[in-house]
Design an enzyme around this catalytic site. Sequence first.
Site, short mmCIF file in Angstrom:
data_model
loop_
_atom_site.label_atom_id
_atom_site.label_comp_id
_atom_site.label_asym_id
_atom_site.label_seq_id
_atom_site.Cartn_x
_atom_site.Cartn_y
_atom_site.Cartn_z
N CYS A 1 0.87 -1.05 -0.10
CA CYS A 1 -0.03 -0.01 -0.04
C CYS A 1 0.90 1.20 0.13
O CYS A 1 1.54 1.40 0.87
CB CYS A 1 -1.14 -0.07 1.36
SG CYS A 1 -2.09 1.45 1.26
N CYS B 1 -0.22 3.55 -6.69
CA CYS B 1 -1.31 2.93 -5.83
C CYS B 1 -1.40 1.48 -6.21
O CYS B 1 -1.45 1.10 -7.54
CB CYS B 1 -2.49 3.87 -5.82
SG CYS B 1 -3.86 3.12 -4.98
#
Lengths: 274, 274
Positions: free
Chosen positions: A77, A191
């Site tokens: 993440c 991302c």
Amino acid sequence: MSAQRASLPIAVFDSGIGGLTVLHELLVSLPAESYLYLGDTAGFPYGTKSLDWLRPRIGRSTRFLLDRGSKLLVVACNSATSAGGDVVREVAQEHGVEVLTVVDPEAEIAAAISESGRVGVLATPTTVQGGAYRRALDAQGRELQVTEVAAPDLAPIIQNGFPFDQRVMDTVRSYCAPLQRADVDTLILGCTHYPLVAPMLQRMLGRDVRLVTAGHAVAAAAQRALETRGLETENDTEGEYRFLCTGRVDAFRELGTRFLQMPLGEVEQVELRP
Amino acid sequence: MSAQRASLPIAVFDSGIGGLTVLHELLVSLPAESYLYLGDTAGFPYGTKSLDWLRPRIGRSTRFLLDRGSKLLVVACNSATSAGGDVVREVAQEHGVEVLTVVDPEAEIAAAISESGRVGVLATPTTVQGGAYRRALDAQGRELQVTEVAAPDLAPIIQNGFPFDQRVMDTVRSYCAPLQRADVDTLILGCTHYPLVAPMLQRMLGRDVRLVTAGHAVAAAAQRALETRGLETENDTEGEYRFLCTGRVDAFRELGTRFLQMPLGEVEQVELRP
């Protein structure tokens, strides 16, 4: 001791389902390893939260995950890496576990493959504001023109299951516009959700723009980390996969199955301790 | 005349939704062109039908499509290419339209990239029995050990919307087993549906096996074909897309939107003349 540790799973942490794109690459490279995945879906999206909220949350999430026992932690993440990489490292150190994160591997690849030196970064507001990519790209020892675009809506669009209507197309197109104006030849998908819309991005940006994702590089790094520490599993069949999430199990299972292209088996809803 | 022809769409023909993987590559390479896509979803799957049924059906489908007006025909279906490539060429010649097919581009790429010379082909029974890949690979001027696997269930699994349960996993694993025994280093995905399960295949076969798909090569061939004949569009914005299918519109729209990652707009149900 080491043989016992070697049989432990690799822990993978994400704010939602985007980390499954990284898990997929781990499964390709290290299919015999076992995995324990935590998606903090109740806390999603991290990309638009304040640091004050995020940093303790990231600490609690990774502590919860590592308390279950694992031999390596992959932070899949970018927002968590950018906002709380130091918090994660501290928790991991307590547990005696090495940490691999995204961001650095992507910066390294982008600096290596960009011909023009004009590199784009598409990421969440949290990641852009944290400046992790700018620092990582600056550290590559090469003059680069970096164009960062903060995309507040893209990860939620994907997490919500892809309603590819005209509004979504227009939103994504608006994120691509500054990258096109800057004439980047390389774009970091900053991302872990974004590889899931790589086809759409590639179409909007054209084939000449190369998309860089973290998954493959992180998988290679995980393989090296295990080899270096003698922590490869002795298992020679497929490993076991367990999935934990803090939000709704059915939504996680449905999207997870589709994105990972395999049945998820048991998905356990967990509550983070305050 | 040529300017008028240049404004016509590129026609894309498939038995279902798999051809959308090829259309996607065309949209990346030639975004300003317009497209008219026909999925013969009522006739799907072609991969397990007899030649007696398929050949007239392929003729009717491509005639229907070309009667609408187009400047180039892309056959984005390996089974149709293998079973009725000659039928398609005849219909296209009547309409004065050039034809591009899959099969040959993939054979060319596979022969070029395989290091060991052990090449696998995963395709429908129709395609394998037709022998098109074996002939195309033989024509590459290089000694190759070819392992063909007929996969009757894989395209229907994908067309039906991916129920990734254990039964599906076991089915796909059984298709991979002979490829693993033959130690192929390159695998042709010999059906345009299969790129949609590339992640699953890559995981089962491992990262060292390179997967070859037709989309990118066909898109490059389409670009060359238009340039050679001076048929590139003068349009400099995004082109228009129209979708025709012979089966249910709602199923086509739902899967198509998800796979192509864009709203399909109008999808028209059409009936092939007998």
